[in-house]
Design an enzyme around this catalytic site. Structure first.
Site, PDB file in Angstrom:
ATOM      1  N   SER A  62       5.331  14.518   1.839  1.00 39.79           N
ATOM      2  CA  SER A  62       4.639  15.644   2.457  1.00 39.79           C
ATOM      3  C   SER A  62       5.360  16.103   3.710  1.00 39.79           C
ATOM      4  O   SER A  62       6.455  16.613   3.619  1.00 39.79           O
ATOM      5  CB  SER A  62       3.161  15.382   2.721  1.00 39.79           C
ATOM      6  OG  SER A  62       2.518  16.628   2.949  1.00 39.79           O
TER       7      SER A  62
ATOM      8  N   HIS B  39       4.156  19.976  17.985  1.00 41.19           N
ATOM      9  CA  HIS B  39       4.180  21.058  18.965  1.00 41.19           C
ATOM     10  C   HIS B  39       4.022  20.377  20.317  1.00 41.19           C
ATOM     11  O   HIS B  39       3.087  19.584  20.497  1.00 41.19           O
ATOM     12  CB  HIS B  39       3.051  22.057  18.724  1.00 41.19           C
ATOM     13  CG  HIS B  39       3.055  22.594  17.324  1.00 41.19           C
ATOM     14  ND1 HIS B  39       3.934  23.566  16.897  1.00 41.19           N
ATOM     15  CD2 HIS B  39       2.318  22.263  16.251  1.00 41.19           C
ATOM     16  CE1 HIS B  39       3.720  23.815  15.616  1.00 41.19           C
ATOM     17  NE2 HIS B  39       2.743  23.030  15.199  1.00 41.19           N
TER      18      HIS B  39
ATOM     19  N   CYS C 153       1.472  11.620   1.097  1.00 40.37           N
ATOM     20  CA  CYS C 153       0.849  11.467  -0.218  1.00 40.37           C
ATOM     21  C   CYS C 153       1.283  10.140  -0.820  1.00 40.37           C
ATOM     22  O   CYS C 153       2.369   9.648  -0.539  1.00 40.37           O
ATOM     23  CB  CYS C 153       1.264  12.610  -1.132  1.00 40.37           C
ATOM     24  SG  CYS C 153       0.708  14.215  -0.551  1.00 40.37           S
TER      25      CYS C 153
END
Length: 124
Positions: free
Chosen positions: A63, A68, A83
């Site tokens: 995945s 940020h 996953c």
């Protein structure tokens, strides 16, 4: 497992501002955290903002990891979505917290793709 994956939403506080404002270092640490969790890295994309802050994503076979940063606040918002069962997203979050020299981290785990019956997906 009755879920396709685990998504950790991490709030990392009290981080070293110089680290959070260094695009190359953030990319390196994010890739290392994916590998630390047992993931297979596919692609990376990072951007340095002016006057400060970095955003980026590490695409993994399982995945992704995204970040940020707000260096002026010593804060990083991190998502680690994996996953399957071979990768532990908490290993990546803990690695990032340590490498950012953070004072503390809070996080929430969300199960993604929850089914009533166990699911079997190829290559997971």
């Amino acid at each position: 497992m009755n879920a396709l994956g685990r998504h950790i939403l991490a709030e990392i506080y009290g981080c070293d501002a110089a680290i959070l404002n260094n695009r190359n270092l953030i990319e390196k640490i994010m890739v290392e955290s994916a590998l630390e969790a047992g993931a297979e890295v596919r692609e990376v994309a990072f951007h340095k903002f002016s006057p400060q802050g970095v955003s980026g994503v590490v695409v993994i076979s399982e995945s992704h990891l995204a970040i940020h940063t707000w260096p002026e606040l010593g804060y990083a918002a991190v998502d680690v979505f994996t996953c399957g069962e071979k990768v532990n997203p908490w290993d990546a979050c803990n690695y990032l917290t340590e490498r950012f020299k953070a004072k503390h981290m809070t996080a929430t785990e969300v199960k993604r793709g929850v089914f009533e019956e166990p699911v079997k997906v190829a290559n997971l």
